[in-house]
Write a protein that holds these residues in place. Structure first.
Motif, PDB file in Angstrom:
ATOM      1  N   ILE A  95       0.840  -1.198   0.000  1.00 24.66           N
ATOM      2  CA  ILE A  95       0.000   0.000   0.000  1.00 24.66           C
ATOM      3  C   ILE A  95       0.879   1.253   0.000  1.00 24.66           C
ATOM      4  O   ILE A  95       1.768   1.390   0.846  1.00 24.66           O
ATOM      5  CB  ILE A  95      -0.938  -0.008   1.223  1.00 24.66           C
ATOM      6  CG1 ILE A  95      -1.935  -1.167   1.075  1.00 24.66           C
ATOM      7  CG2 ILE A  95      -1.662   1.322   1.364  1.00 24.66           C
ATOM      8  CD1 ILE A  95      -2.958  -1.244   2.184  1.00 24.66           C
ATOM      9  N   PRO A  96       0.627   2.176  -0.936  1.00 26.72           N
ATOM     10  CA  PRO A  96       1.448   3.390  -1.026  1.00 26.72           C
ATOM     11  C   PRO A  96       1.097   4.410   0.051  1.00 26.72           C
ATOM     12  O   PRO A  96      -0.075   4.582   0.401  1.00 26.72           O
ATOM     13  CB  PRO A  96       1.108   3.921  -2.419  1.00 26.72           C
ATOM     14  CG  PRO A  96      -0.296   3.453  -2.667  1.00 26.72           C
ATOM     15  CD  PRO A  96      -0.401   2.112  -1.998  1.00 26.72           C
ATOM     16  N   VAL A  97       2.108   5.079   0.558  1.00 23.71           N
ATOM     17  CA  VAL A  97       1.919   6.143   1.543  1.00 23.71           C
ATOM     18  C   VAL A  97       2.823   7.314   1.189  1.00 23.71           C
ATOM     19  O   VAL A  97       4.002   7.128   0.886  1.00 23.71           O
ATOM     20  CB  VAL A  97       2.247   5.673   2.977  1.00 23.71           C
ATOM     21  CG1 VAL A  97       2.107   6.833   3.968  1.00 23.71           C
ATOM     22  CG2 VAL A  97       1.345   4.530   3.399  1.00 23.71           C
ATOM     23  N   CYS A  98       2.265   8.509   1.216  1.00 21.75           N
ATOM     24  CA  CYS A  98       3.044   9.723   1.035  1.00 21.75           C
ATOM     25  C   CYS A  98       3.311  10.334   2.410  1.00 21.75           C
ATOM     26  O   CYS A  98       2.362  10.611   3.156  1.00 21.75           O
ATOM     27  CB  CYS A  98       2.311  10.719   0.140  1.00 21.75           C
ATOM     28  SG  CYS A  98       3.240  12.247  -0.146  1.00 21.75           S
ATOM     29  N   TYR A  99       4.577  10.521   2.730  1.00 16.17           N
ATOM     30  CA  TYR A  99       4.969  11.070   4.032  1.00 16.17           C
ATOM     31  C   TYR A  99       5.306  12.553   3.924  1.00 16.17           C
ATOM     32  O   TYR A  99       5.994  13.107   4.785  1.00 16.17           O
ATOM     33  CB  TYR A  99       6.168  10.290   4.580  1.00 16.17           C
ATOM     34  CG  TYR A  99       5.892   8.822   4.817  1.00 16.17           C
ATOM     35  CD1 TYR A  99       5.423   8.352   6.047  1.00 16.17           C
ATOM     36  CD2 TYR A  99       6.096   7.883   3.804  1.00 16.17           C
ATOM     37  CE1 TYR A  99       5.170   7.002   6.263  1.00 16.17           C
ATOM     38  CE2 TYR A  99       5.843   6.531   4.003  1.00 16.17           C
ATOM     39  CZ  TYR A  99       5.390   6.093   5.224  1.00 16.17           C
ATOM     40  OH  TYR A  99       5.139   4.759   5.448  1.00 16.17           O
ATOM     41  N   ASP A 100       4.815  13.202   2.879  1.00 13.09           N
ATOM     42  CA  ASP A 100       5.050  14.622   2.666  1.00 13.09           C
ATOM     43  C   ASP A 100       4.492  15.432   3.840  1.00 13.09           C
ATOM     44  O   ASP A 100       3.451  15.064   4.415  1.00 13.09           O
ATOM     45  CB  ASP A 100       4.359  15.054   1.370  1.00 13.09           C
ATOM     46  CG  ASP A 100       4.733  16.451   0.931  1.00 13.09           C
ATOM     47  OD1 ASP A 100       5.736  16.593   0.216  1.00 13.09           O
ATOM     48  OD2 ASP A 100       4.017  17.401   1.324  1.00 13.09           O
ATOM     49  N   ASN A 187      -1.376   9.467  15.916  1.00 12.08           N
ATOM     50  CA  ASN A 187      -0.349  10.387  15.429  1.00 12.08           C
ATOM     51  C   ASN A 187      -0.199  10.204  13.918  1.00 12.08           C
ATOM     52  O   ASN A 187       0.211   9.138  13.457  1.00 12.08           O
ATOM     53  CB  ASN A 187       0.981  10.091  16.117  1.00 12.08           C
ATOM     54  CG  ASN A 187       0.888  10.180  17.628  1.00 12.08           C
ATOM     55  OD1 ASN A 187       1.004  11.261  18.196  1.00 12.08           O
ATOM     56  ND2 ASN A 187       0.685   9.039  18.288  1.00 12.08           N
ATOM     57  N   ILE A 188      -0.519  11.251  13.151  1.00 12.03           N
ATOM     58  CA  ILE A 188      -0.579  11.137  11.696  1.00 12.03           C
ATOM     59  C   ILE A 188       0.800  11.393  11.093  1.00 12.03           C
ATOM     60  O   ILE A 188       1.391  12.452  11.287  1.00 12.03           O
ATOM     61  CB  ILE A 188      -1.609  12.129  11.123  1.00 12.03           C
ATOM     62  CG1 ILE A 188      -2.977  11.913  11.786  1.00 12.03           C
ATOM     63  CG2 ILE A 188      -1.701  11.958   9.608  1.00 12.03           C
ATOM     64  CD1 ILE A 188      -3.506  10.503  11.683  1.00 12.03           C
ATOM     65  N   ILE A 189       1.293  10.380  10.328  1.00 17.92           N
ATOM     66  CA  ILE A 189       2.635  10.486   9.748  1.00 17.92           C
ATOM     67  C   ILE A 189       2.618  10.436   8.223  1.00 17.92           C
ATOM     68  O   ILE A 189       3.676  10.508   7.599  1.00 17.92           O
ATOM     69  CB  ILE A 189       3.557   9.383  10.299  1.00 17.92           C
ATOM     70  CG1 ILE A 189       3.045   7.987   9.901  1.00 17.92           C
ATOM     71  CG2 ILE A 189       3.697   9.496  11.816  1.00 17.92           C
ATOM     72  CD1 ILE A 189       4.061   6.875  10.160  1.00 17.92           C
ATOM     73  N   GLY A 190       1.450  10.319   7.620  1.00 15.29           N
ATOM     74  CA  GLY A 190       1.384  10.264   6.170  1.00 15.29           C
ATOM     75  C   GLY A 190      -0.032  10.072   5.682  1.00 15.29           C
ATOM     76  O   GLY A 190      -0.989  10.140   6.468  1.00 15.29           O
ATOM     77  N   SER A 191      -0.172   9.821   4.381  1.00 11.61           N
ATOM     78  CA  SER A 191      -1.508   9.615   3.803  1.00 11.61           C
ATOM     79  C   SER A 191      -1.437   8.599   2.675  1.00 11.61           C
ATOM     80  O   SER A 191      -0.471   8.553   1.910  1.00 11.61           O
ATOM     81  CB  SER A 191      -2.077  10.932   3.274  1.00 11.61           C
ATOM     82  OG  SER A 191      -3.384  10.750   2.757  1.00 11.61           O
ATOM     83  N   CYS A 192      -2.485   7.785   2.580  1.00 16.43           N
ATOM     84  CA  CYS A 192      -2.622   6.782   1.526  1.00 16.43           C
ATOM     85  C   CYS A 192      -3.656   7.276   0.513  1.00 16.43           C
ATOM     86  O   CYS A 192      -4.767   7.646   0.900  1.00 16.43           O
ATOM     87  CB  CYS A 192      -3.062   5.451   2.131  1.00 16.43           C
ATOM     88  SG  CYS A 192      -3.535   4.213   0.915  1.00 16.43           S
ATOM     89  N   PHE A 215       3.714  -1.129   3.709  1.00 17.76           N
ATOM     90  CA  PHE A 215       3.646   0.203   3.130  1.00 17.76           C
ATOM     91  C   PHE A 215       4.905   0.476   2.321  1.00 17.76           C
ATOM     92  O   PHE A 215       5.982  -0.047   2.616  1.00 17.76           O
ATOM     93  CB  PHE A 215       3.511   1.260   4.233  1.00 17.76           C
ATOM     94  CG  PHE A 215       2.267   1.110   5.073  1.00 17.76           C
ATOM     95  CD1 PHE A 215       1.008   1.298   4.520  1.00 17.76           C
ATOM     96  CD2 PHE A 215       2.348   0.784   6.414  1.00 17.76           C
ATOM     97  CE1 PHE A 215      -0.144   1.171   5.280  1.00 17.76           C
ATOM     98  CE2 PHE A 215       1.201   0.651   7.193  1.00 17.76           C
ATOM     99  CZ  PHE A 215      -0.038   0.842   6.622  1.00 17.76           C
ATOM    100  N   TYR A 216       4.765   1.304   1.288  1.00 21.22           N
ATOM    101  CA  TYR A 216       5.946   1.795   0.584  1.00 21.22           C
ATOM    102  C   TYR A 216       5.766   3.283   0.299  1.00 21.22           C
ATOM    103  O   TYR A 216       4.648   3.775   0.120  1.00 21.22           O
ATOM    104  CB  TYR A 216       6.208   1.005  -0.703  1.00 21.22           C
ATOM    105  CG  TYR A 216       5.172   1.137  -1.793  1.00 21.22           C
ATOM    106  CD1 TYR A 216       5.302   2.074  -2.813  1.00 21.22           C
ATOM    107  CD2 TYR A 216       4.060   0.287  -1.829  1.00 21.22           C
ATOM    108  CE1 TYR A 216       4.372   2.182  -3.837  1.00 21.22           C
ATOM    109  CE2 TYR A 216       3.118   0.382  -2.837  1.00 21.22           C
ATOM    110  CZ  TYR A 216       3.277   1.330  -3.834  1.00 21.22           C
ATOM    111  OH  TYR A 216       2.344   1.435  -4.833  1.00 21.22           O
ATOM    112  N   GLN A 217       6.890   3.996   0.315  1.00 18.48           N
ATOM    113  CA  GLN A 217       6.856   5.451   0.216  1.00 18.48           C
ATOM    114  C   GLN A 217       6.668   5.908  -1.215  1.00 18.48           C
ATOM    115  O   GLN A 217       7.265   5.364  -2.152  1.00 18.48           O
ATOM    116  CB  GLN A 217       8.156   6.039   0.777  1.00 18.48           C
ATOM    117  CG  GLN A 217       8.170   7.568   0.799  1.00 18.48           C
ATOM    118  CD  GLN A 217       9.456   8.124   1.387  1.00 18.48           C
ATOM    119  OE1 GLN A 217      10.419   7.387   1.608  1.00 18.48           O
ATOM    120  NE2 GLN A 217       9.486   9.420   1.643  1.00 18.48           N
ATOM    121  N   ILE A 218       5.820   6.931  -1.383  1.00 19.06           N
ATOM    122  CA  ILE A 218       5.641   7.557  -2.691  1.00 19.06           C
ATOM    123  C   ILE A 218       5.794   9.072  -2.537  1.00 19.06           C
ATOM    124  O   ILE A 218       5.657   9.623  -1.439  1.00 19.06           O
ATOM    125  CB  ILE A 218       4.261   7.232  -3.310  1.00 19.06           C
ATOM    126  CG1 ILE A 218       3.123   7.689  -2.382  1.00 19.06           C
ATOM    127  CG2 ILE A 218       4.138   5.756  -3.640  1.00 19.06           C
ATOM    128  CD1 ILE A 218       1.740   7.562  -2.999  1.00 19.06           C
TER     129      ILE A 218
END
Length: 244
Positions: A95-100, A187-192, A215-218
């Motif tokens: 599942i992709p996650v953006c940690y921006d 605690n929110i660290i990113g978004s899918c 998870f993998y980073q996008i």
């Protein structure tokens, strides 16, 4: 196959709660799934089961439950259960996650609290495979166990009134994705960018208890692209079968 000491008790007029030892353990989850599959093979009508960590809630949607009779049936079914092939029907989902920073509103605070760099937090979060121990709180909300100890952090002292759909959070020994806009204290660290729950589908939540998540980073650009791909129905989640 190990026999656990289970506690069976009524849970309202139409439900029964079965409790296994109170600890997070994949062997306990496997035992719950084995029992659940054995019970399903009895082909009793109107029953629905929901597993979570170390318990199984069994609900009859039509009739009140005769608890004494049901307790005997459950004990017999548990004693006669066999290791099933359900493992072959489970999947590892990527599942992709953006940690921006736009999405990771608590990432810097988590980094400071844990004394772990933001890069290492992302590396740790994406390096593990997480077991789906339960689905609840919100439709499609996955309780994911297997968080690295370095990332364990208490819930926020003051929950937010609004957490955006797709937000990826940490709380205690767990991580998870908010499937809808809702209040929340993780605690929110990113978004899918991929919907986890869609009520319009025949199978609203693609994940089942016992599946695994990685998870993998996008990047932000990839996040925006996947959003569009999802909206037009061309995005395909990566999955591979899990085997015993």
């Amino acid at each position: 196959m190990k026999n656990y000491s289970i506690n069976i008790k009524p849970f309202g007029k139409r439900a029964v709660l079965i409790e296994w030892p109170k600890k997070v353990d994949e062997s306990i989850l496997e035992d719950i799934l084995d029992f659940s599959n054995s019970f399903k093979k009895l082909n009793l009508p109107h029953w629905e089961m929901s597993a979570a960590y170390n318990s199984l809630t069994m609900v009859n949607h039509v009739e009140d439950v005769d608890f004494s009779e049901m307790e005997l049936l459950i004990k017999k079914c548990y004693d006669n259960r066999v290791t099933s092939q359900h493992r072959n029907e489970r999947y590892l989902w990527r599942i992709p996650v953006c940690y921006d920073p736009e999405f990771a509103m608590d990432l810097e605070e988590v980094s400071n609290s844990l004394n772990v760099s933001i890069k290492k937090i992302i590396d740790l979060h994406t390096s593990n495979q997480y077991t789906v121990y339960g689905i609840g709180f919100l439709p499609g909300f996955m309780y994911l166990g297997g968080l690295p100890e370095e990332l364990e952090i208490p819930r926020r002292k003051e929950p937010r009134l609004a957490v955006s759909k797709g937000s990826v959070g940490l709380a205690g020994k767990q991580t998870g994705i908010y499937p809808q806009d809702s209040p929340g204290g993780w605690n929110i660290i990113g978004s899918c960018p991929i919907p986890i729950f869609d009520a319009k589908l025949d199978n609203p939540c693609f994940v089942n208890v016992g599946d695994k998540i990685q998870f993998y980073q996008i990047s932000k650009a990839e996040y925006d692209l996947h959003k569009i791909e999802t909206e037009v129905g061309i995005y395909k989640l990566e999955k591979s079968p899990l085997h015993a």
